[in-house]
Every structure is written in C-alpha cells, then in structure tokens.
Design a protein around this motif. Structure first.
Motif, short mmCIF file in Angstrom:
data_model
loop_
_atom_site.label_atom_id
_atom_site.label_comp_id
_atom_site.label_asym_id
_atom_site.label_seq_id
_atom_site.Cartn_x
_atom_site.Cartn_y
_atom_site.Cartn_z
N CYS A 173 -28.64 45.09 -59.10
CA CYS A 173 -28.08 43.81 -58.73
C CYS A 173 -28.02 43.70 -57.12
N TYR A 174 -27.80 44.96 -56.45
CA TYR A 174 -27.70 44.93 -55.05
C TYR A 174 -29.21 44.52 -54.65
N LYS A 175 -30.28 45.12 -55.17
CA LYS A 175 -31.67 44.79 -54.82
C LYS A 175 -32.04 43.26 -55.05
N LEU A 176 -31.47 42.90 -56.17
CA LEU A 176 -31.84 41.42 -56.70
C LEU A 176 -31.22 40.48 -55.58
N PHE A 177 -29.88 40.65 -55.27
CA PHE A 177 -29.11 39.76 -54.64
C PHE A 177 -29.41 39.92 -52.85
N ARG A 178 -30.08 40.81 -52.78
CA ARG A 178 -30.03 41.19 -51.10
C ARG A 178 -30.72 40.00 -50.46
N PRO A 179 -31.67 39.68 -50.83
CA PRO A 179 -32.65 38.36 -50.11
C PRO A 179 -31.92 37.30 -50.16
N ILE A 180 -31.06 36.94 -51.23
CA ILE A 180 -30.26 35.81 -51.22
C ILE A 180 -29.04 36.07 -50.17
N HIS A 181 -28.51 36.95 -50.01
CA HIS A 181 -27.34 37.18 -48.90
C HIS A 181 -27.98 36.99 -47.58
N GLN A 182 -29.29 37.53 -47.42
CA GLN A 182 -29.84 37.38 -46.12
C GLN A 182 -30.20 35.75 -45.64
N GLN A 183 -30.49 35.31 -46.80
CA GLN A 183 -30.71 33.59 -46.73
C GLN A 183 -29.46 33.15 -46.42
N LEU A 184 -28.62 33.49 -47.06
CA LEU A 184 -27.12 32.48 -47.08
C LEU A 184 -26.67 32.67 -45.47
N LYS A 185 -26.69 33.91 -45.01
CA LYS A 185 -25.94 34.36 -43.85
C LYS A 185 -27.22 33.52 -42.79
N HIS A 186 -28.19 33.44 -42.88
CA HIS A 186 -29.31 32.53 -42.07
C HIS A 186 -28.68 31.16 -42.10
N THR A 187 -28.23 30.65 -43.03
CA THR A 187 -28.03 29.37 -43.40
C THR A 187 -26.24 28.99 -43.04
N GLY A 188 -25.61 29.93 -42.76
CA GLY A 188 -24.26 29.62 -42.46
C GLY A 188 -23.45 29.69 -43.72
N LEU A 189 -23.78 30.20 -45.01
CA LEU A 189 -22.97 30.28 -46.15
C LEU A 189 -22.64 31.62 -46.37
N ARG A 190 -21.49 31.71 -47.10
CA ARG A 190 -20.86 33.02 -47.40
C ARG A 190 -20.45 33.26 -48.80
N PRO A 191 -21.05 34.05 -49.43
CA PRO A 191 -20.38 34.47 -50.63
C PRO A 191 -19.05 35.52 -50.57
N SER A 192 -18.06 35.11 -51.36
CA SER A 192 -16.97 36.06 -51.31
C SER A 192 -16.54 36.16 -52.77
N PRO A 193 -16.55 37.41 -53.31
CA PRO A 193 -17.24 38.64 -52.65
C PRO A 193 -18.72 38.48 -52.84
N TRP A 194 -19.29 39.54 -52.32
CA TRP A 194 -20.88 39.62 -52.29
C TRP A 194 -21.34 39.31 -53.89
N LEU A 195 -22.34 38.40 -53.76
CA LEU A 195 -23.10 38.43 -55.27
C LEU A 195 -23.43 39.79 -55.83
N PRO A 196 -23.63 39.77 -57.09
CA PRO A 196 -23.07 38.85 -58.09
C PRO A 196 -21.55 38.62 -58.30
N GLY A 197 -20.72 39.57 -57.62
CA GLY A 197 -19.15 39.15 -57.96
C GLY A 197 -18.40 40.58 -58.06
N ASP A 198 -17.13 40.21 -58.15
CA ASP A 198 -16.08 41.29 -58.29
C ASP A 198 -16.13 41.99 -59.73
N PHE A 199 -16.60 43.34 -59.74
CA PHE A 199 -16.51 44.00 -60.81
C PHE A 199 -15.18 44.05 -61.75
#
Length: 179
Positions: A58-84
């Motif tokens: 999941c870390y590998k799958l969502f890492r590009p999404i996190h980079q894109q979200l940060k670039h566009t000023g959006l933040r997931p909380s907690p990091w995707l995919p979520g709180d285990f």
C-alpha cells in the motif's frame, strides 16, 4: 503515475468524487504492475512478517498519490490508505479472500475538510496474494463517527466487523483465558 499533475490546478477545493476518480484510475493503472515488479520482496516480507507485506504494498501504491496531493495543496489524514487501528476486516472462512476497509480525510492546506477516501484492500492471509484490485470509495462525511455510520449503511459486513484495535484486544483476552 500516468496522470497529469494539473488534475487539481486552480481548484484546490476539488470535489472529493473527482479525487476518488483520480485515485481509482491510478490504482487501475498500477496495482498489478506494482505487484509483479515487487513480487519477490513482498513475498519475503509476507513470509517474515505476515500482513505487514500488504502495508508495504500500500505504501508503494499510494506514494505517488501523496506526492501529487502535496503538490496540489491537499493532505490526507492519516496517510492513505488509512489508520489500521480503526480499520475493519472480514472475509471467507479459510481467510484466503479478506477485505480491509480503511479511510483518510482529505483537507486543504487551509484546513478545509473536503471529504473522505475509503480504501478497500482485498488480501489473503494464507499466502501473499491480492485476489482483486484495491478499490476506493468517496464520502462527504469526515468525522470518524459519520464515516462509520455511512459505511455501516453501505455494508452489513462492515457494520458487523470490529475495529482492529478492539478485535485484537479481544483476541489477546482469549489467549489469556486459554492459559
């Protein structure tokens, strides 16, 4: 990621459903390739640490999404995919086709909550295997209570499953009672 970095340009308060569609496309385009590319490493991780291999995936799958979200000023909380710890899981009796539902609230840099992205990871406890493509669901709800209520209406299995931390505490108690 095979998507334009301008997907949210000029609209940092983008609709949660647009973001969900963007993430779903990323998953569709990358989930199997990522599995094949990292198969040996993920299998070794599964053999040593069990389900932690799915977390690494999941870390590998969502890492590009996190980079894109940060670039566009959006933040997931907690990091995707979520709180285990507050996720919920269920599946078939032999545990070869499980699903875990986790979620992250998406906020703007200004602190405005846009909604929630729910991630569903289908996985196998008997071997490292994803029986189906991960899925995402968009919700306008953002508080834990409202998300749980919305997901409980969507899925009886979700409603009847325990949060991981509660399920694990009950499991530990059952071990103590055996001894």
């Amino acid at each position: 990621m095979n998507s334009s970095p301008t997907v949210f340009s000029g609209n940092k308060n983008s609709d949660i459903y647009v973001l969900n569609h963007y993430i779903a496309n990323h998953i569709t385009e990358n989930w199997q390739t990522l599995l094949l590319k990292n198969q040996d490493k993920l299998l070794k991780t599964f053999n040593k640490a069990g389900d932690m291999a799915y977390g690494a995936y999941c870390y590998k799958l969502f890492r590009p999404i996190h980079q894109q979200l940060k670039h566009t000023g959006l933040r997931p909380s907690p990091w995707l995919p979520g709180d285990f710890n507050i996720s919920r899981e269920w599946g078939n009796a032999n545990q070869s086709d499980q699903q875990r539902w986790m979620w992250s609230t998406i906020t703007s840099n200004e602190g405005k909550a846009l909604g929630t992205i729910v991630t569903i990871i289908f996985h196998d406890h008997t071997q490292f295997r994803l029986p189906r493509q991960p899925q995402v669901v968009a919700l306008t709800e953002t508080s834990k209570e409202a998300v749980v209520e919305a997901l409980s209406k969507r899925s009886t299995d979700f409603k009847n499953a325990l949060e991981f931390q509660i399920e694990y505490a009950e499991y530990l108690r059952s071990l103590e009672n055996e001894g």
